[in-house]
Design an enzyme around this catalytic site. Structure first.
Site, mmCIF file in Angstrom:
data_model
loop_
_atom_site.group_PDB
_atom_site.id
_atom_site.type_symbol
_atom_site.label_atom_id
_atom_site.label_comp_id
_atom_site.label_asym_id
_atom_site.label_seq_id
_atom_site.Cartn_x
_atom_site.Cartn_y
_atom_site.Cartn_z
ATOM 1 N N GLU A 196 0.794 -1.233 0.000
ATOM 2 C CA GLU A 196 0.000 0.000 0.000
ATOM 3 C C GLU A 196 0.826 1.283 0.000
ATOM 4 O OE1 GLU A 196 -2.939 -0.343 3.151
ATOM 5 O OE2 GLU A 196 -3.384 -2.406 2.596
ATOM 6 N N GLU A 301 -6.105 -10.727 -0.674
ATOM 7 C CA GLU A 301 -6.868 -10.484 0.572
ATOM 8 C C GLU A 301 -8.368 -10.522 0.256
ATOM 9 O OE1 GLU A 301 -5.466 -7.028 2.726
ATOM 10 O OE2 GLU A 301 -3.380 -7.405 2.163
HETATM 11 O O1 9MR Z 1 -6.823 -7.720 9.080
HETATM 12 C C1 9MR Z 1 -5.761 -7.001 9.640
HETATM 13 C C2 9MR Z 1 -6.126 -6.541 11.027
HETATM 14 O O2 9MR Z 1 -6.364 -7.651 11.876
HETATM 15 C C3 9MR Z 1 -5.005 -5.674 11.581
HETATM 16 O O3 9MR Z 1 -5.396 -5.154 12.843
HETATM 17 C C4 9MR Z 1 -4.722 -4.520 10.628
HETATM 18 C C5 9MR Z 1 -3.546 -3.670 11.109
HETATM 19 O O4 9MR Z 1 -2.352 -4.430 11.174
HETATM 20 O O5 9MR Z 1 -4.414 -5.028 9.338
HETATM 21 C C6 9MR Z 1 -5.430 -5.801 8.760
HETATM 22 O O6 9MR Z 1 -5.014 -6.295 7.513
HETATM 23 C C7 9MR Z 1 -4.829 -5.365 6.466
HETATM 24 C C8 9MR Z 1 -3.662 -5.837 5.616
HETATM 25 O O7 9MR Z 1 -2.530 -5.998 6.421
HETATM 26 C C9 9MR Z 1 -3.383 -4.899 4.471
HETATM 27 N N1 9MR Z 1 -4.562 -4.678 3.689
HETATM 28 C C10 9MR Z 1 -5.762 -4.302 4.408
HETATM 29 C C11 9MR Z 1 -6.044 -5.304 5.534
HETATM 30 C C12 9MR Z 1 -7.332 -4.976 6.252
HETATM 31 O O8 9MR Z 1 -7.247 -3.751 6.888
#
Ligand code: 9MR
Length: 394
Positions: A196, A301
């Protein structure tokens, strides 16, 4: 007399027909309960039978099939993955569902900078190692997510407060990437190196890495990762680039520039946290664009949110469940038809069931969503069936 006889005959025929009907419907009821009995006890994901009249016309023509005869592992040539959370691996239904269908694991958080490197001089590998062990025991591969995330909100405090300029942050970037990749050498076969980094307007997002190193951090990250382990596949991962526009153009240009500079970027992760109203042809156009450059394509994802315009208490009804199933089927079909076989890296769902979707975890009081393939009791949803049907070419 004649007419009485003929009346009697007619009544007898009616009775015989009724008895026959009752008999056969009993038999059918018996058969279907036998089929349910015959379903393996540990088969947590199968709906008993998909019969022609449950399906739409098109599928009805293709005939019935037993969903329980298939799993993702038997239907797809590439790994279907799930993002997991270490703590849940011991939950029986979570574990069974994973083992039955999934052959790649990603992790929602356990491989992130903040989890692996919470203090400057301290690495904590235990949770990520437990995922790697679990994957090994169950014959799964692991995809690392993520070495560098261009989002200050997800960084450990020490990193944000760290003093120093470009040279110091270059050193930190290199040592984080290389320490982590050395630790997982031979155990984690692919990584999201940068996650990202680019905004919708095509500019780099403002993050600690960008402020300290400018756009070079993107190239440095891939360079350091490749140096540390030339055998792993390196991905750029993002959301929203499936709609094309400036974001996709910048990402493609960065990957091209890396190539010109001899820095490998092997693949692109399209997160596809998506919604029902998405236009599948938009997605496939951009999957095709990335694939045309020879990149491996990972739907990294995947989930399909259904909550839009719904009160927070809403329950997924059959109509919406079908709609979600059809959308998922169309997206998986689109992937299979658009991405050349050799570049089909796989599809990973963000979580296992609606019970553990990040949507419900992150906003427990705001949203109530059903974005995944298994319901809250780990029973396969129509979403799962749509996924399997796409794989079977139905
Ligand atoms: O699903 C993830 C959540 O449990 C975490 O708290 C968060 C912060 O680390 O990240 C979420 O995963 C994200 C992923 O790493 C990158 N793309 C978006 C995902 C959803 O927010």
């Amino acid at each position: 007399m004649r007419s009485t006889n003929s009346k009697l005959r007619k009544t007898n025929i009616k009775l015989a027909a009724l008895t026959f009907l009752l008999f056969t419907s009993n038999l059918m009821a018996c058969k279907s309960s036998m089929e349910e009995d015959l379903a393996p006890a540990d088969d947590v994901s199968s709906e008993a039978v998909v019969s022609a009249n449950e399906l739409g016309d098109e599928q009805a023509l293709a005939g019935s099939f037993h969903l329980k005869d298939y799993t993702f592992k038997t239907v797809f040539d590439f790994p279907i993955g799930a993002a997991v959370v270490k703590e849940r691996l011991e939950e029986p239904l979570y574990d069974k569902t994973l083992r039955k269908d999934f052959s790649r694991l990603s992790s929602e958080s356990n491989f992130k900078f903040k989890s692996l490197h919470p203090e400057e001089d301290k690495y904590t590998f235990e949770k990520a190692d437990a995922i790697v062990e679990y994957a090994k025991r169950n014959n799964m591969v692991v995809h690392g997510h993520t070495l560098v995330w261009s989002h200050d909100g997800t960084q450990p405090k020490w990193l944000l407060n760290h003093k120093g300029g470009a040279a110091e942050f270059d050193r930190l970037l290199k040592s984080h990437i290389q320490t982590v990749l050395k630790h997982f050498k031979g155990k984690v076969s692919s990584w999201d190196v940068v996650n990202e980094a680019i905004a919708d307007n095509g500019e780099f997002k403002n993050s600690i890495w960008y402020r300290k190193l400018g756009r070079e951090y993107f190239f440095k990250a891939f360079k350091y990762a490749h140096e540390a382990d030339p055998n792993i596949k390196l991905f750029y991962n993002d959301y929203g680039q499936e709609f094309g526009g400036k974001k996709m153009r910048t990402i493609m240009a960065l990957i091209e520039e890396a190539k010109q500079r001899g820095i490998p970027v092997h693949g692109m992760g399209f997160q596809l946290h998506t919604v029902l109203r998405i236009t599948v042809s938009k997605i496939t156009t951009n999957l095709a664009l990335a694939a045309s450059k020879g990149l491996l394509i990972h739907i990294s994802e995947f989930d399909v949110s259904v909550k839009k315009n719904k009160p927070k208490t809403f329950i997924l009804d059959d109509l919406l469940a079908r709609e979600q199933g059809e959308k998922i089927k169309a997206i998986v079909k689109g992937y299979l038809q658009t991405v050349p076989k050799k570049q089909q890296f796989g599809i990973t769902t963000w979580g296992v069931s609606d019970n553990d979707s990040y949507f419900n975890k992150a906003y427990p009081n705001r949203d109530h969503d059903y974005p995944l393939l298994f319901d809250k009791k780990y029973k396969a949803k129509r979403a799962y069936r749509g996924f399997i049907e796409a794989g079977l070419g139905r």
